[in-house]
Write a protein that holds these residues in place. Sequence first.
Motif, PDB file in Angstrom:
ATOM      1  N   ASP A 615      24.796  13.347 -12.342  1.00  0.00           N
ATOM      2  CA  ASP A 615      24.982  14.020 -11.055  1.00  0.00           C
ATOM      3  C   ASP A 615      23.923  13.597 -10.041  1.00  0.00           C
ATOM      4  O   ASP A 615      23.630  14.334  -9.099  1.00  0.00           O
ATOM      5  CB  ASP A 615      24.930  15.532 -11.253  1.00  0.00           C
ATOM      6  CG  ASP A 615      23.574  15.998 -11.802  1.00  0.00           C
ATOM      7  OD1 ASP A 615      22.829  15.139 -12.333  1.00  0.00           O
ATOM      8  OD2 ASP A 615      23.261  17.198 -11.696  1.00  0.00           O
ATOM      9  N   ILE A 616      23.331  12.418 -10.239  1.00  0.00           N
ATOM     10  CA  ILE A 616      22.224  11.993  -9.378  1.00  0.00           C
ATOM     11  C   ILE A 616      22.649  11.924  -7.918  1.00  0.00           C
ATOM     12  O   ILE A 616      21.932  12.404  -7.023  1.00  0.00           O
ATOM     13  CB  ILE A 616      21.671  10.628  -9.854  1.00  0.00           C
ATOM     14  CG1 ILE A 616      20.945  10.796 -11.193  1.00  0.00           C
ATOM     15  CG2 ILE A 616      20.739  10.028  -8.809  1.00  0.00           C
ATOM     16  CD1 ILE A 616      20.374   9.513 -11.758  1.00  0.00           C
ATOM     17  N   LYS A 617      23.798  11.331  -7.651  1.00  0.00           N
ATOM     18  CA  LYS A 617      24.237  11.177  -6.262  1.00  0.00           C
ATOM     19  C   LYS A 617      24.407  12.539  -5.589  1.00  0.00           C
ATOM     20  O   LYS A 617      23.939  12.748  -4.450  1.00  0.00           O
ATOM     21  CB  LYS A 617      25.546  10.387  -6.223  1.00  0.00           C
ATOM     22  CG  LYS A 617      26.065  10.078  -4.828  1.00  0.00           C
ATOM     23  CD  LYS A 617      27.212   9.087  -4.918  1.00  0.00           C
ATOM     24  CE  LYS A 617      27.841   8.875  -3.552  1.00  0.00           C
ATOM     25  NZ  LYS A 617      28.664  10.014  -3.149  1.00  0.00           N
ATOM     26  N   ASP A 621      22.140  14.247  -2.395  1.00  0.00           N
ATOM     27  CA  ASP A 621      22.742  14.772  -1.168  1.00  0.00           C
ATOM     28  C   ASP A 621      22.415  16.247  -0.972  1.00  0.00           C
ATOM     29  O   ASP A 621      22.216  16.706   0.159  1.00  0.00           O
ATOM     30  CB  ASP A 621      24.259  14.568  -1.209  1.00  0.00           C
ATOM     31  CG  ASP A 621      24.642  13.101  -1.117  1.00  0.00           C
ATOM     32  OD1 ASP A 621      23.846  12.321  -0.567  1.00  0.00           O
ATOM     33  OD2 ASP A 621      25.723  12.737  -1.615  1.00  0.00           O
ATOM     34  N   ALA A 622      22.330  16.981  -2.072  1.00  0.00           N
ATOM     35  CA  ALA A 622      22.026  18.408  -1.960  1.00  0.00           C
ATOM     36  C   ALA A 622      20.580  18.650  -1.553  1.00  0.00           C
ATOM     37  O   ALA A 622      20.281  19.584  -0.799  1.00  0.00           O
ATOM     38  CB  ALA A 622      22.330  19.110  -3.285  1.00  0.00           C
ATOM     39  N   HIS A 623      19.672  17.825  -2.033  1.00  0.00           N
ATOM     40  CA  HIS A 623      18.244  18.006  -1.742  1.00  0.00           C
ATOM     41  C   HIS A 623      17.785  17.206  -0.528  1.00  0.00           C
ATOM     42  O   HIS A 623      16.634  17.357  -0.103  1.00  0.00           O
ATOM     43  CB  HIS A 623      17.411  17.609  -2.957  1.00  0.00           C
ATOM     44  CG  HIS A 623      17.506  18.562  -4.104  1.00  0.00           C
ATOM     45  ND1 HIS A 623      18.617  18.623  -4.933  1.00  0.00           N
ATOM     46  CD2 HIS A 623      16.639  19.497  -4.566  1.00  0.00           C
ATOM     47  CE1 HIS A 623      18.425  19.545  -5.864  1.00  0.00           C
ATOM     48  NE2 HIS A 623      17.244  20.102  -5.660  1.00  0.00           N
ATOM     49  N   MET A 624      18.652  16.342   0.021  1.00  0.00           N
ATOM     50  CA  MET A 624      18.307  15.493   1.176  1.00  0.00           C
ATOM     51  C   MET A 624      16.996  14.741   0.928  1.00  0.00           C
ATOM     52  O   MET A 624      16.098  14.694   1.764  1.00  0.00           O
ATOM     53  CB  MET A 624      18.202  16.344   2.452  1.00  0.00           C
ATOM     54  CG  MET A 624      19.530  16.856   2.949  1.00  0.00           C
ATOM     55  SD  MET A 624      20.683  15.521   3.408  1.00  0.00           S
ATOM     56  CE  MET A 624      19.924  14.920   4.907  1.00  0.00           C
ATOM     57  N   ASN A 625      16.904  14.133  -0.240  1.00  0.00           N
ATOM     58  CA  ASN A 625      15.681  13.414  -0.606  1.00  0.00           C
ATOM     59  C   ASN A 625      15.998  12.462  -1.763  1.00  0.00           C
ATOM     60  O   ASN A 625      16.955  12.674  -2.507  1.00  0.00           O
ATOM     61  CB  ASN A 625      14.590  14.402  -1.024  1.00  0.00           C
ATOM     62  CG  ASN A 625      13.196  13.800  -0.922  1.00  0.00           C
ATOM     63  OD1 ASN A 625      13.044  12.587  -0.751  1.00  0.00           O
ATOM     64  ND2 ASN A 625      12.183  14.640  -1.022  1.00  0.00           N
ATOM     65  N   CYS A 626      15.194  11.432  -1.881  1.00  0.00           N
ATOM     66  CA  CYS A 626      15.138  10.577  -3.078  1.00  0.00           C
ATOM     67  C   CYS A 626      16.294   9.594  -3.232  1.00  0.00           C
ATOM     68  O   CYS A 626      16.478   9.040  -4.321  1.00  0.00           O
ATOM     69  CB  CYS A 626      15.033  11.412  -4.346  1.00  0.00           C
ATOM     70  SG  CYS A 626      13.593  12.488  -4.393  1.00  0.00           S
ATOM     71  N   GLU A 627      17.071   9.345  -2.194  1.00  0.00           N
ATOM     72  CA  GLU A 627      18.115   8.337  -2.350  1.00  0.00           C
ATOM     73  C   GLU A 627      17.512   6.954  -2.608  1.00  0.00           C
ATOM     74  O   GLU A 627      18.093   6.120  -3.314  1.00  0.00           O
ATOM     75  CB  GLU A 627      19.021   8.319  -1.106  1.00  0.00           C
ATOM     76  CG  GLU A 627      18.554   7.477   0.064  1.00  0.00           C
ATOM     77  CD  GLU A 627      17.353   8.080   0.809  1.00  0.00           C
ATOM     78  OE1 GLU A 627      16.870   7.431   1.759  1.00  0.00           O
ATOM     79  OE2 GLU A 627      16.900   9.185   0.464  1.00  0.00           O
TER      80      GLU A 627
END
Length: 718
Positions: A615-617, A621-627
Amino acid sequence: MCASAKYNTRGPALIPRMKTKHRIYYITLFSIVLLGLIATGMFQFWPHSIESSSDWTVEKRSVHDVPVVKLPADSPIPERGDLSCRMHTCFDVYRCGFNPKNKIKVYIYSLKKYVDEYGTSVSNTISREYNELLTAISDSEFYTDDVNRACLFVPSIDVLNQNTLRIKETAQALAQLSRWDRGTNHLLFNMLPGGPPDYNTALDVPRDRALLAGGGFSTWTYRQGYDVSIPVYSPLSGEVDLPERGPGPRRFFILSSQMALHPEYHSELEALQAENGESVLILDKCTNLSDGIPTVRKRCHKNQVFDYPQVLQEATFCVVLRGARLGQAVLSDVLQAGCVPVIIADSYILPFSEVLDWKRASVVIPEEKMPEMYSILQSVPQRQIEEMQRQARWFWEAYFRSMKAIALATLQIINDRIYPYAAISYEEWNDPPAVKWSSVSNPLFLPLIPPQSQGFTAIVLTYDRVESLFRVITEVSKVPSLSKLLVVWNNQNKNPPEDSLWPKIRVPLKVVRTAENKLSNRFFPYDEIETEAVLAIDDDIIMLTSDELQFGYEVWREFPDRLVGYPGRLHLWDHEMNKWKYESEWTNEVSMVLTGAAFYHKYFNYLYTYKMPGDIKNWVDAHMNCEDIAMNFLVANVTGKSVIKVTPRKKFKCPECTAIDGLSLDQTHMVERSECINKFASVFGTMPLKVVEHRADPVLYKDDFPEKLKSFPNIGSL
């Protein structure tokens, strides 16, 4: 009519009589012809290597039942080894020719017994180790029994141990070989060179141009790119089965197990033990063993007796000191135990150092720094120690464990020199099978270097910083290789600027409006991306010059399956918290490059969008960080390779930007990014990121040359 009737009467009666008379003759003749055809077929199609290979069985290593060659006293002697020899000067590559498999062919001379003019044997037997080596070659795909097809020649004369050799007579025997020709394209294997009192670091037998696979080379005797440095084989490798032990802390921090060390070295080790107590164990030869107990399998410290080499598995670091010879069999024992070797032997050429990265498996300390050994080793991070323990064991399993492994690695190195376009890669030589099987070396199926004419597509992710965005577009448009510029408008509550307000640039500019405000939108495989190369860049990265961006693209073209970027970051193991930590300090080590300014292949957009594990993607998107961290994990896991940081610059964003303008300046940002690393490592089931101390810079960028002579003169310093 009568005549005709008479003929008809006698004719039929004559035929059966002829068959009866000659039946046995015809059957016998037919049988002989049939057996001849079968025998011819068997001779034609039976593997020719069977007979040749049998020459090297253990039972036939004695030279008592083979042809005898007498060496007169005035037999020619080869010249001393030519130290100037290199592959392009002393090796005849034309003998190797082209073959579809890109494999050299190796011929082994038939076994002969050489005697001097008095009938005294030059050599009585072939050692078990040399027999195993020749057997391995004869059973390999390198072997040929056709001397005319051979590229490389291996004598059946055993020179592994110089202690057993008659130097002059052995040299005369070599000169008698039918294809010797001053030793051209001949390969000699020697593990114990030199002899008392000076113990030269290369075989003393005159050998002219012959290649030497030697077990104790120094920088003075090793011919770079010509000779091959090999291990000194340890007989214990075949006698003792040491089960692999997992990496981690062990009972002793430093252990020394060598016997008969030089008194100066021994006194320095004892001083180290006295200073650091029980964390250091210095072992020596046992003097009080019962009769019948082999001393080679025991080591002692005072009255304590330890099993050897099992005791090596109780230490984190194992000392490998030079003895009378530079090469020591203890190195093989240490690697087998998964102990990190601490090599203290100035000028020693490590085994297979042409292809093996010894920094991944050992620590090399100058002899003069022996007193500082403990503090030097204490500075090695635990994470790195564990990786070195795994790598040490892998080196032993792949290249040290048998004479077969040593022989085949030697031939492969020579093969790679002759057919460099088909050479084994760094990763294949150095990565353990776990890494090889869990990743793909190159998933892109690209040409070696993508064409420069295609250029790259710049993708700018933006939300509401229009002024900064326009400045980025203006700067990026100056890069000669820019093919297209794509703006990903991530603000659903505000329309992008009117067409007339956008900067006028020389390449197509396309604005894509997204349906949702997600960081993963920057990695979507948009149809507008027509180039292989993609530059992901944030809308506030305005300090990069066109020279820096063009240079980054040129580096990416040479490494199209890697992330090539500018801001470098590092992941570290926090021993107090027992988890991974994100580090943004300016250090020489990097394991990630931020995709706020990085080149990569567009294929990874597809992987990120459709093949990201777990569920990384959605988590990103949920945390708005780390892409960007997620993309680093993805690429490293797929390729098994590290990132490449380019140019020295470490500051990239606009000086006037405030905390309100940038997500990455939020107080909780660093903590959350550390959690990202731990989350992603859990999902991937491993830590694929690789720490490197490497940076790519343009040639001459720091040299005092006129700017017009530099291809990339405008390279920032910080």
